[in-house]
Design an enzyme around this catalytic site. Structure first.
Site, PDB file in Angstrom:
ATOM      1  CG  PHE A   1      -2.351  -0.017   0.951  1.00 53.52           C
ATOM      2  CD1 PHE A   1      -2.961  -1.195   0.575  1.00 53.52           C
ATOM      3  CD2 PHE A   1      -3.127   1.139   1.049  1.00 53.52           C
ATOM      4  CE1 PHE A   1      -4.317  -1.231   0.303  1.00 53.52           C
ATOM      5  CE2 PHE A   1      -4.489   1.103   0.776  1.00 53.52           C
ATOM      6  CZ  PHE A   1      -5.093  -0.084   0.403  1.00 53.52           C
TER       7      PHE A   1
ATOM      8  CG  LEU B   1     -11.494   4.732  -2.509  1.00 55.05           C
ATOM      9  CD1 LEU B   1     -11.003   6.160  -2.479  1.00 55.05           C
ATOM     10  CD2 LEU B   1     -11.161   4.024  -1.224  1.00 55.05           C
TER      11      LEU B   1
HETATM   12  C1  LIG Z   1     -14.509   4.185   0.506  1.00 54.28           C
HETATM   13  C2  LIG Z   1     -13.567   4.155   1.651  1.00 54.28           C
HETATM   14  C3  LIG Z   1     -12.552   3.206   1.685  1.00 54.28           C
HETATM   15  C4  LIG Z   1     -11.657   3.164   2.767  1.00 54.28           C
HETATM   16  N1  LIG Z   1     -10.691   2.197   2.781  1.00 54.28           N
HETATM   17  C5  LIG Z   1      -9.855   2.130   3.854  1.00 54.28           C
HETATM   18  C6  LIG Z   1      -8.872   1.106   3.937  1.00 54.28           C
HETATM   19  O1  LIG Z   1      -8.750   0.254   3.064  1.00 54.28           O
HETATM   20  N2  LIG Z   1      -8.072   1.080   5.015  1.00 54.28           N
HETATM   21  C7  LIG Z   1      -8.179   1.995   6.021  1.00 54.28           C
HETATM   22  O2  LIG Z   1      -7.431   1.904   6.974  1.00 54.28           O
HETATM   23  N3  LIG Z   1      -9.119   2.962   5.971  1.00 54.28           N
HETATM   24  C8  LIG Z   1      -9.955   3.052   4.916  1.00 54.28           C
HETATM   25  N4  LIG Z   1     -10.899   4.043   4.872  1.00 54.28           N
HETATM   26  C9  LIG Z   1     -11.094   4.911   6.040  1.00 54.28           C
HETATM   27  C10 LIG Z   1     -11.833   4.164   7.131  1.00 54.28           C
HETATM   28  O3  LIG Z   1     -12.698   3.232   6.576  1.00 54.28           O
HETATM   29  C11 LIG Z   1     -12.666   5.093   8.008  1.00 54.28           C
HETATM   30  O4  LIG Z   1     -11.906   6.176   8.396  1.00 54.28           O
HETATM   31  C12 LIG Z   1     -13.132   4.352   9.256  1.00 54.28           C
HETATM   32  O5  LIG Z   1     -13.783   3.167   8.905  1.00 54.28           O
HETATM   33  C13 LIG Z   1     -14.021   5.207  10.119  1.00 54.28           C
HETATM   34  O6  LIG Z   1     -14.546   4.413  11.173  1.00 54.28           O
HETATM   35  P1  LIG Z   1     -15.383   5.058  12.350  1.00 54.28           P
HETATM   36  O7  LIG Z   1     -15.732   3.963  13.269  1.00 54.28           O
HETATM   37  O8  LIG Z   1     -14.630   6.214  12.879  1.00 54.28           O
HETATM   38  O9  LIG Z   1     -16.666   5.649  11.638  1.00 54.28           O
HETATM   39  P2  LIG Z   1     -17.914   4.915  10.916  1.00 54.28           P
HETATM   40  O10 LIG Z   1     -17.662   3.509  10.618  1.00 54.28           O
HETATM   41  O11 LIG Z   1     -18.343   5.748   9.806  1.00 54.28           O
HETATM   42  O12 LIG Z   1     -19.021   4.971  12.001  1.00 54.28           O
HETATM   43  C14 LIG Z   1     -19.659   6.150  12.364  1.00 54.28           C
HETATM   44  C15 LIG Z   1     -20.846   5.769  13.198  1.00 54.28           C
HETATM   45  O13 LIG Z   1     -21.358   6.900  13.859  1.00 54.28           O
HETATM   46  C16 LIG Z   1     -22.749   6.898  13.795  1.00 54.28           C
HETATM   47  N5  LIG Z   1     -23.180   8.280  13.938  1.00 54.28           N
HETATM   48  C17 LIG Z   1     -22.748   9.383  13.277  1.00 54.28           C
HETATM   49  N6  LIG Z   1     -23.372  10.479  13.734  1.00 54.28           N
HETATM   50  C18 LIG Z   1     -24.201  10.070  14.722  1.00 54.28           C
HETATM   51  C19 LIG Z   1     -25.121  10.734  15.585  1.00 54.28           C
HETATM   52  N7  LIG Z   1     -25.324  12.051  15.510  1.00 54.28           N
HETATM   53  N8  LIG Z   1     -25.811  10.003  16.482  1.00 54.28           N
HETATM   54  C20 LIG Z   1     -25.636   8.656  16.561  1.00 54.28           C
HETATM   55  N9  LIG Z   1     -24.787   7.985  15.766  1.00 54.28           N
HETATM   56  C21 LIG Z   1     -24.074   8.685  14.863  1.00 54.28           C
HETATM   57  C22 LIG Z   1     -23.087   6.244  12.488  1.00 54.28           C
HETATM   58  O14 LIG Z   1     -24.367   5.665  12.516  1.00 54.28           O
HETATM   59  C23 LIG Z   1     -22.006   5.174  12.417  1.00 54.28           C
HETATM   60  O15 LIG Z   1     -22.445   4.014  13.082  1.00 54.28           O
HETATM   61  C24 LIG Z   1     -11.783   4.105   3.800  1.00 54.28           C
HETATM   62  C25 LIG Z   1     -12.793   5.058   3.753  1.00 54.28           C
HETATM   63  C26 LIG Z   1     -13.671   5.107   2.696  1.00 54.28           C
HETATM   64  C27 LIG Z   1     -14.704   6.156   2.645  1.00 54.28           C
END
Ligand SMILES: Cc1cc2nc3c(=O)[nH]c(=O)nc-3n(C[C@H](O)[C@H](O)[C@H](O)COP(=O)(O)OP(=O)(O)OC[C@H]3O[C@@H](n4cnc5c(N)ncnc54)[C@H](O)[C@@H]3O)c2cc1C
Ligand code: SF4
Ligand code: FES
Lengths: 597, 235
Positions: free
Chosen positions: A117, A249
């Site tokens: 990567f 993506l």
């Molecule tokens: C297309 C794509 C591909 C990616 N590929 C990679 C990869 O290969 N490797 C890597 O390391 N990273 C990758 N990333 C980045 C990574 O996936 C994300 O940064 C990471 O998964 C975020 O996880 P999280 O738990 O912080 O948020 P999320 O998984 O988005 O969870 C957010 C949660 O918060 C909840 N929420 C939001 N607002 C509220 C509210 N007001 N009240 C209650 N609940 C709320 C939502 O319902 C959700 O459950 C990628 C990102 C994208 C967009």
């Protein structure tokens, strides 16, 4: 106030970070996870390429190299104590996911398979190293599923389709949150000792983005309104390969498997910009290279896109030129079948949305707004830190993309976010439970729901001459054009003014739907308010930083300026006015030096 | 081009029963049906309710009936369905509002499948991963792709007939673990599935396989589960 709940730990968000936090907190504390979507809908499920750990399953690798690559990738803005902590925990974190049942792809020996990567290297040779553990091109989907399954197994409490609107603080301590139940429109108060925000990113401030509709920055916006600072908001990552116009993506894993970028003249251009790792340079470097090609007239048909080429004949020709090899030392050669097996979902996206078959045709790509490096400032235990002295808000935690530890600094390396959510989700959960074990419940004010109620009332009572859909498009366009990959004083100043004008017009929004059940119109409007608040701090932080570093590239200040700017930005909003302060970067092992790939 | 969209509307706070509204919008043939719904919501009627998040077919939020068949609105383009589109909520789950159905029964069925790795044997002594060959991994790859959109279950005549039937999606969840060489809970799951609400209710109508936006060979997977139940073998 009929709907009152009490938990020791409340987790806001059911993505990778939130589930991991909930899983760990619930081991010792009464815990609930609140999520505005069913947890399996979270955007962690969209992550494709992999999760990094120096497992060394194919070739020599070590956490020290992973640490150095992350520091260098961050353009020296990442805090090295936190980075070292993360890269040291990486191996156990990935093995723990495997033990939980995550179906990683396998090596012939039956170990977890890994792929190269961008920015991840063997520090001795400078060549790309296979560090990204993967499950085809749906690694995030498998992480989200596996963690959700573990939560079911461990009987974690969920409030699905509840949207948190406000954070309640009493005497400077966390007291809980207020949420609306989407299916009834009722407000609920959650009294808690610890609150962990894990709400994900805010890429929806930009026009072309890989981010979900749900990425509206609710967590950071709520805390900003409470006077809590946000860190390094000027640093947003533009991923080089989004599907043209749609922003969907195409994982860097495609280039990891051998794909290359081609300009409108049919030339491979990355060797010009990154002679050693070429197409696998860090994301900010590749995005700028694409932008430069387009600006200098070498986009395809004069338009603002280039091609990504994974056709086996191209990959094999270039692999031969570059001397790329398989893990066993044999020359790297791929077939159409390999493409289908390694990146099946990407092939599917191209076929469905573009009518293009990547095995035989070129994929039109352009940079897409992808990842928020900045966010709610925390230390490595997820505790929210509000100044440069390490002052915390007792009981308040954050983890995942909404947080800024900071392990990604000015530019995140691919696969480090999935690692971030697993490692820091876990530690935030542990610390929140530990705090809850000794703390008392802070007093919940009588009128906890009043602020949320007035926000809704305002949205229902506007003059009615502003439209949410149009305001949102205006914001996205100006942010993508003027606070995007390349930035300058004049454009950012006008973008900031535009966002403030939109904030004014937003006051005239009048939500037509007066009902309670699934009033998505009301919630979309409320989310736009968050996005506008975030857009304002992103633009203001970017305007303030007069240098170029990682994802923040200024035409008027093209160089990195360590003498003046090797520091984190903290931005707060007090009485409607933004205030900027700074905090030092933690440097332990690696002194800043020029960043060459 | 101009597209005519007929949408099922139902607001329990106002309506006794559902009705249809017709909208005309300007759209490109490469637009997603979801883009059209957003446009209608944004400009014509903000109260139109539907779920969506990822907008590219990976989160499972927006399964609905488009021209009589279950699809994800974000993975269906105007060019695939033409200029006259009818959009309705999924069948077999209670409509909460417009295109939003109550998903709780669906997730409850999922949870009954013990959808998590069951393996109480000690971890490898070196603390590393449990080994699994690429072939063993490939054995259950299909069923790992499921995004729990419910398109299959809500296209199944047996599920319409009785919402006690666990439905194809739940069986896919069971399949994902039953055929994972690291898992030791197959017999428990097969026990659950042999109850009256289990696989016996599947009459291989194939609707599910046709509906699945992830191209999972659902009917075949259910067949494999049935076979495992009879033979007790998992290969
Ligand atoms: C297309 C794509 C591909 C990616 N590929 C990679 C990869 O290969 N490797 C890597 O390391 N990273 C990758 N990333 C980045 C990574 O996936 C994300 O940064 C990471 O998964 C975020 O996880 P999280 O738990 O912080 O948020 P999320 O998984 O988005 O969870 C957010 C949660 O918060 C909840 N929420 C939001 N607002 C509220 C509210 N007001 N009240 C209650 N609940 C709320 C939502 O319902 C959700 O459950 C990628 C990102 C994208 C967009
Ligand atoms: S099997 Fe296919 S149709 Fe059924 S829930 Fe899973 S992804 Fe949806
Ligand atoms: S919006 Fe995620 S599957 Fe359609």
């Amino acid at each position: 106030m009929a709907n009152i709940h009490q938990f020791e730990v409340i987790v806001v968000g059911g993505g990778g970070a939130g589930l991991m936090a909930g899983l760990y907190a619930s081991k010792t504390a009464k815990t609930a996870i609140i999520s505005k979507m069913y947890p399996t809908r979270s955007h962690t499920g969209a992550a494709q390429g992999g999760i990094s750990a120096a497992l060394g399953n194919y070739e020599e690798d070590k956490p020290e190299w992973h640490m150095y690559d992350t520091v260098k990738g961050s353009d020296y803005l990442g805090d090295q104590d936190a980075i070292e902590f993360m890269t040291n925990e990486a191996i156990d974190a990935v093995l723990e996911l495997e033990h939980m049942g995550l179906p990683f792809d396998r090596t012939p020996e039956g170990r977890i398979s890994q792929r190269p990567f961008g920015g991840h290297t063997n520090n001795e040779t400078g060549k790309p190293v296979r560090r990204a553990a993967h499950a085809a091109d749906r690694t995030g989907h498998m992480i989200l599923q596996t963690l959700y399954q573990q939560c079911i197994k461990n009987k974690v409490n969920f409030f699905d389709e509840f949207q948190v609107l406000d954070f309640i603080m009493t005497d400077g301590k966390a007291a809980g949150v207020v949420a609306v139940e989407l299916s009834t429109g009722e407000l609920h108060t959650f009294h808690a000792k610890s609150v962990i925000f894990a709400t994900g990113g805010y890429g929806r401030v930009f026009e072309v983005t890989s981010n979900a509709y749900a990425y509206t920055g609710d967590g950071p916006a709520i805390l900003l309104r409470k006077g809590i600072p946000l860190e390094d908001m000027e640093f947003f990552q533009f991923h080089p390969t989004g599907i043209y116009k749609l922003g969907i993506l195409i994982t860097e894993g495609a280039r990891g498997e051998g794909a290359v970028l081609i300009n409108g003249k049919g030339e491979r251009f990355m060797p010009k910009y990154a002679p050693t790792v070429k197409d696998l340079a860090s994301r900010d470097v590749v995005s700028r290279a694409i932008y430069t090609e387009i600006k200098e007239g070498r986009g395809v048909d004069g338009k603002n896109y280039v091609y990504l080429d994974i056709r086996p004949e191209t990959v094999n020709k270039i692999a031969a030129e570059d001397g790329r090899t398989n893990p066993d030392g044999s020359p790297l050669r791929i077939t159409g079948e390999v493409v289908l097996q390694k990146i099946p979902d990407i092939v599917d996206f191209c076929r469905v949305y573009l009518g293009v078959d990547p095995v035989t045709q070129l994929m039109p790509v352009q940079p897409t707004a992808h990842y928020a490096m900045g966010g709610i400032p925390t230390n490595k235990f997820g505790e929210v830190v509000v100044d440069d002295k390490g002052t915390i808000v007792p009981g308040l935690f954050a983890a995942g993309e909404c947080a800024c530890v900071s392990v990604h600094g000015a530019n995140r390396l691919g696969t480090n976010s999935l690692l971030d959510i697993v490692v820091f989700g876990k530690h935030a959960g542990l610390k929140a439970a530990e705090y809850a074990a000794s703390a008392e419940f802070a007093k919940m004010p009588e009128d906890a729901e009043s602020a949320s109620r007035s926000e809704f009332d305002a949205l229902r009572g506007g003059a009615g001459n502003a439209n949410v859909y149009d305001l949102s498009n205006e914001m996205k366009n100006v942010m993508f054009a003027d606070v995007g990959i390349y930035r300058n004083e004049k454009d950012m100043q006008s973008a900031l003014e535009k966002v403030r004008e939109l904030q004014k017009r937003f006051k005239d929004v009048k939500v037509g739907d007066t009902g309670k059940i699934f009033n998505t119109e009301l919630l979309n409007a409320w989310e736009l308010g968050n996005l506008l608040d975030i857009a304002e701090v992103v633009a203001a932080s970017a305007l303030n930083r007069k240098e170029s570093r990682g994802g923040h590239s200024r035409e008027d200040f093209p160089d990195r300026d360590d003498a003046n700017w090797l520091k984190h930005t903290l931005i707060t909003k007090k009485n409607g006015k933004l205030e900027i302060s700074y905090k030092p970067v933690v440097i332990t092992k690696h002194q800043p030096k020029p960043r060459i790939y | 081009m101009e597209v005519t969209v007929k949408i099922f509307r139902y607001n329990p706070e106002q309506d006794k029963r559902g009705h249809y509204e017709t909208y005309k919008v300007e759209a490109d043939e490469n637009d997603r049906v979801l883009d059209v719904l957003e446009l209608i919501k944004g400009h014509t009627d903000g109260s139109l309710a539907f779920r969506r998040s990822c907008a590219h077919g990976v989160c499972g939020s927006d399964a609905m009936r488009i021209n009589g068949r279950n699809h994800l609105a974000c993975k269906t383009l105007i060019r695939d369905v033409g200029a006259n589109i009818t959009i309705e909520p999924l069948l077999g789950l209670k409509v909460a509002k417009d295109l939003i159905v109550d998903m709780d029964p669906f997730f409850d069925n999922y949870k009954k499948m013990l959808p998590y790795m069951i393996n109480d044997s000690p971890l490898p002594a070196d603390g590393k991963e449990r080994l699994q060959s690429p072939e063993q991994r490939a054995r259950f790859d299909e069923s790992t792709k499921c995004i729990m959109c419910a398109a299959c279950t809500t296209s199944c005549p047996s599920f319409w007939a009785s919402d006690e039937y666990y439905g194809p999606a739940a069986i896919i969840a069971a399949h994902r673990f039953i055929f994972d060489s690291r898992d030791e809970g197959a017999s428990e799951r097969l026990q659950v599935l042999s109850e009256t609400d289990g696989v016996a209710r599947c009459h291989t109508a194939f609707n599910c396989t046709n509906a699945c936006p992830r191209d999972i060979h659902i009917t075949q997977a259910i067949g494999e589960v049935k076979l495992a139940m009879v033979t007790g073998k998992l290969d």
